[in-house]
Design a protein around this motif. Structure first.
Motif, mmCIF file in Angstrom:
data_model
loop_
_atom_site.group_PDB
_atom_site.id
_atom_site.type_symbol
_atom_site.label_atom_id
_atom_site.label_comp_id
_atom_site.label_asym_id
_atom_site.label_seq_id
_atom_site.Cartn_x
_atom_site.Cartn_y
_atom_site.Cartn_z
ATOM 1 N N LEU A 71 0.826 -1.207 0.000
ATOM 2 C CA LEU A 71 0.000 0.000 0.000
ATOM 3 C C LEU A 71 0.864 1.262 0.000
ATOM 4 N N VAL A 72 1.920 1.251 0.800
ATOM 5 C CA VAL A 72 2.815 2.413 0.841
ATOM 6 C C VAL A 72 3.493 2.593 -0.514
ATOM 7 N N ARG A 73 3.884 1.479 -1.136
ATOM 8 C CA ARG A 73 4.499 1.566 -2.462
ATOM 9 C C ARG A 73 3.503 2.139 -3.473
ATOM 10 N N THR A 74 2.250 1.730 -3.377
ATOM 11 C CA THR A 74 1.217 2.263 -4.265
ATOM 12 C C THR A 74 1.005 3.748 -4.018
ATOM 13 N N ALA A 75 0.991 4.155 -2.747
ATOM 14 C CA ALA A 75 0.823 5.571 -2.401
ATOM 15 C C ALA A 75 1.976 6.403 -2.946
ATOM 16 N N GLN A 76 3.180 5.867 -2.847
ATOM 17 C CA GLN A 76 4.320 6.618 -3.356
ATOM 18 C C GLN A 76 4.252 6.758 -4.877
ATOM 19 N N ARG A 77 3.872 5.680 -5.561
ATOM 20 C CA ARG A 77 3.748 5.751 -7.019
ATOM 21 C C ARG A 77 2.689 6.783 -7.421
ATOM 22 N N ALA A 78 1.597 6.822 -6.678
ATOM 23 C CA ALA A 78 0.529 7.775 -6.987
ATOM 24 C C ALA A 78 1.012 9.209 -6.836
ATOM 25 N N ALA A 79 1.792 9.474 -5.782
ATOM 26 C CA ALA A 79 2.300 10.826 -5.569
ATOM 27 C C ALA A 79 3.305 11.211 -6.643
ATOM 28 N N VAL A 80 4.194 10.288 -7.006
ATOM 29 C CA VAL A 80 5.169 10.571 -8.062
ATOM 30 C C VAL A 80 4.435 10.875 -9.369
ATOM 31 N N ALA A 81 3.396 10.098 -9.675
ATOM 32 C CA ALA A 81 2.641 10.292 -10.918
ATOM 33 C C ALA A 81 1.913 11.632 -10.934
ATOM 34 N N ALA A 82 1.609 12.184 -9.749
ATOM 35 C CA ALA A 82 0.872 13.451 -9.675
ATOM 36 C C ALA A 82 1.766 14.671 -9.880
ATOM 37 N N VAL A 83 3.083 14.483 -9.863
ATOM 38 C CA VAL A 83 4.011 15.614 -9.975
ATOM 39 C C VAL A 83 4.032 16.134 -11.411
ATOM 40 N N ARG A 84 3.789 17.426 -11.551
ATOM 41 C CA ARG A 84 3.873 18.085 -12.848
ATOM 42 C C ARG A 84 3.872 19.587 -12.604
ATOM 43 N N PRO A 85 4.404 20.374 -13.534
ATOM 44 C CA PRO A 85 4.342 21.824 -13.364
ATOM 45 C C PRO A 85 2.895 22.295 -13.237
ATOM 46 N N GLY A 86 2.651 23.155 -12.278
ATOM 47 C CA GLY A 86 1.311 23.696 -12.058
ATOM 48 C C GLY A 86 0.519 22.969 -11.001
ATOM 49 N N ALA A 87 0.849 21.705 -10.733
ATOM 50 C CA ALA A 87 0.188 21.007 -9.623
ATOM 51 C C ALA A 87 0.606 21.658 -8.318
ATOM 52 N N THR A 88 -0.289 21.694 -7.355
ATOM 53 C CA THR A 88 0.075 22.291 -6.072
ATOM 54 C C THR A 88 0.842 21.292 -5.209
ATOM 55 N N ALA A 89 1.630 21.828 -4.299
ATOM 56 C CA ALA A 89 2.368 20.961 -3.380
ATOM 57 C C ALA A 89 1.407 20.087 -2.584
ATOM 58 N N GLU A 90 0.282 20.660 -2.152
ATOM 59 C CA GLU A 90 -0.641 19.875 -1.335
ATOM 60 C C GLU A 90 -1.332 18.783 -2.142
ATOM 61 N N SER A 91 -1.427 18.942 -3.459
ATOM 62 C CA SER A 91 -2.069 17.909 -4.269
ATOM 63 C C SER A 91 -1.214 16.645 -4.331
ATOM 64 N N ILE A 92 0.087 16.786 -4.187
ATOM 65 C CA ILE A 92 0.969 15.614 -4.168
ATOM 66 C C ILE A 92 0.771 14.868 -2.850
ATOM 67 N N ASP A 93 0.656 15.611 -1.766
ATOM 68 C CA ASP A 93 0.354 15.004 -0.473
ATOM 69 C C ASP A 93 -0.990 14.279 -0.529
ATOM 70 N N ARG A 94 -1.961 14.916 -1.148
ATOM 71 C CA ARG A 94 -3.301 14.324 -1.214
ATOM 72 C C ARG A 94 -3.288 13.035 -2.035
ATOM 73 N N ALA A 95 -2.494 12.989 -3.106
ATOM 74 C CA ALA A 95 -2.445 11.793 -3.957
ATOM 75 C C ALA A 95 -1.957 10.585 -3.169
ATOM 76 N N ALA A 96 -0.945 10.793 -2.328
ATOM 77 C CA ALA A 96 -0.447 9.692 -1.506
ATOM 78 C C ALA A 96 -1.428 9.344 -0.392
ATOM 79 N N ARG A 97 -1.973 10.371 0.237
ATOM 80 C CA ARG A 97 -2.812 10.164 1.419
ATOM 81 C C ARG A 97 -4.113 9.440 1.069
ATOM 82 N N GLU A 98 -4.654 9.739 -0.096
ATOM 83 C CA GLU A 98 -5.924 9.105 -0.483
ATOM 84 C C GLU A 98 -5.789 7.587 -0.580
ATOM 85 N N VAL A 99 -4.654 7.124 -1.082
ATOM 86 C CA VAL A 99 -4.443 5.680 -1.205
ATOM 87 C C VAL A 99 -4.519 5.021 0.164
ATOM 88 N N LEU A 100 -3.847 5.626 1.145
ATOM 89 C CA LEU A 100 -3.794 5.030 2.477
ATOM 90 C C LEU A 100 -5.113 5.221 3.228
#
Length: 377
Positions: A267-296
């Motif tokens: 699950l942690v590995r899945t959460a990390q992959r989700a956060a990495v996939a969410a990284v892009r210019p214009g995305a907010t810093a908190e959206s990367i946190d949210r991508a990982a947190r939602e999985v868990l």
């Protein structure tokens, strides 16, 4: 001294002065530490003796470095010299605060100064005493704006130190086994960090079994047991001062692991992959946190993810931008930070997986490439 280094220093001083000028600040005062190293490529500890770089907002070419005469030799041949910074030295018994303020403003019209986050209160207090009308305010945000966006040479350093920490993780099997203490394993890892290209081992977390449920447990005399999960979080600076920070969670061979461990690790590995996939210019810093947190959270482990998802990294292990709820800053190319979701089950075990990424034009560029799959050692 290379012309590239001199040009970099001049550019950074110019950009700091422009930012301070836009903020209505007359001068920026930079103490020894990572901000000084960023601006002029060199820093020394000043202890109780004042060492300070002053960058006038209107004329960065008139920057002044005040330092004890006994420290002057350490700056011979430095980029600061090559960039034309004027050095003012002082002897014990003289007043360096008055010397600095007089050099900046003989007429007494200096109104405001931005002070970086690393200046001890002792020195800020003495400056205020010397010139009571001088308004002091923090410079941390101004300098963070410069340091957050890594330049290509900085990204190269992060990639190099990231590869060095990967090599250490690939060697974990040399040291991690049942019957050894966390401290014994940590000592071997610290030695390997230097062997593999770090200037020093700044932190070595070896957290076995229930100790893994404490995110900042370091190492102890606990004897590692067969079947233990072990969180190994390690890092330090390379010779240029740029830091690594990488975590893997291993399983010690033999014994009976906690029946929930493999599920949580995946699950942690899945959460990390989700956060990495969410990284892009214009995305907010908190959206990367949210991508990982939602999985868990969706898997029922949200309450056990008790940290932010990441932190910026560069000349400091923890710097801007912070990947945390409430940080609405849009990500920009060149920003570098960790992605390190975790689950921490009190009295049982913890799992954390951490990599450093840099925001590229199309998404995340990984600075770490050692395996993130569950490895049994």
């Amino acid at each position: 001294m290379s012309t590239d280094a001199t040009a970099t220093t001049t550019d950074r001083l110019d950009r700091l002065a422009a930012a301070a000028r836009d903020a209505g600040i007359d001068v920026s005062l930079i103490a020894p530490g990572p901000d000084l190293a960023y601006l002029v490529g060199h820093s020394v500890a000043s202890h109780e003796r004042l060492t300070l770089l002053a960058v006038p907002s209107g004329s960065p070419g008139d920057a002044v470095m005040v330092l004890p005469a006994l420290e002057r030799g350490g700056w011979e041949g430095s980029t600061a010299e090559a960039a034309g910074i004027r050095f003012i030295t002082w002897l014990d018994g003289q007043d360096p605060y008055a010397m600095l303020l007089d050099a900046l403003d003989a007429g007494g019209a200096l109104g405001s100064a931005a002070v970086d986050d690393h200046l001890p209160y002792l020195h800020a207090f003495r400056l205020q005493q010397t010139r009571p009308a001088l308004r002091l305010q923090p410079a941390g945000e101004l300098i963070a704006e410069l340091r957050m966006r890594k330049q290509p040479a900085e990204i190269d350093e992060l990639a190099a130190v990231g590869a060095a920490i990967d090599r250490v993780h690939l060697r974990i099997g040399e040291w991690l086994r049942a019957g050894r203490t966390e401290n014994e394993v940590a000592a071997d890892i610290a030695e390997a960090l230097v062997e593999e290209g770090h200037r020093s081992a700044d932190f070595v977390i070896v957290a076995s079994g229930p100790n893994g449920a404490s995110p900042h447990h370091e190492a102890s005399d606990r004897v590692i047991e067969a079947g233990d999960p072990v969180v190994v979080d390690i890092g330090g600076p390379n010779p240029a001062g740029y830091n690594s920070d990488s975590t893997r969670t291993y399983l010690v061979a033999g014994g009976e692991p906690d029946p929930e461990f493999a599920k949580v690790h995946e699950l942690v590995r899945t959460a990390q992959r989700a956060a990495v996939a969410a990284v892009r210019p214009g995305a907010t810093a908190e959206s990367i946190d949210r991508a990982a947190r939602e999985v868990l959270e969706q898997a029922g482990y949200g309450e056990y993810f008790i940290t932010r998802t990441g932190h910026g990294i560069g000349l400091e292990v923890h710097e801007h931008p912070y990947i945390v709820a409430g940080n609405t800053r849009p990500l920009e190319p060149g920003m570098a930070f960790s992605i390190e979701p975790g689950v921490y089950l009190p009295g049982r075990f913890g799992v954390r997986i951490e990599d450093i990424v840099v925001v590229g034009d199309e998404g995340a560029v990984l600075m770490n490439n050692s395996p993130v799959e569950l490895l049994t050692i």
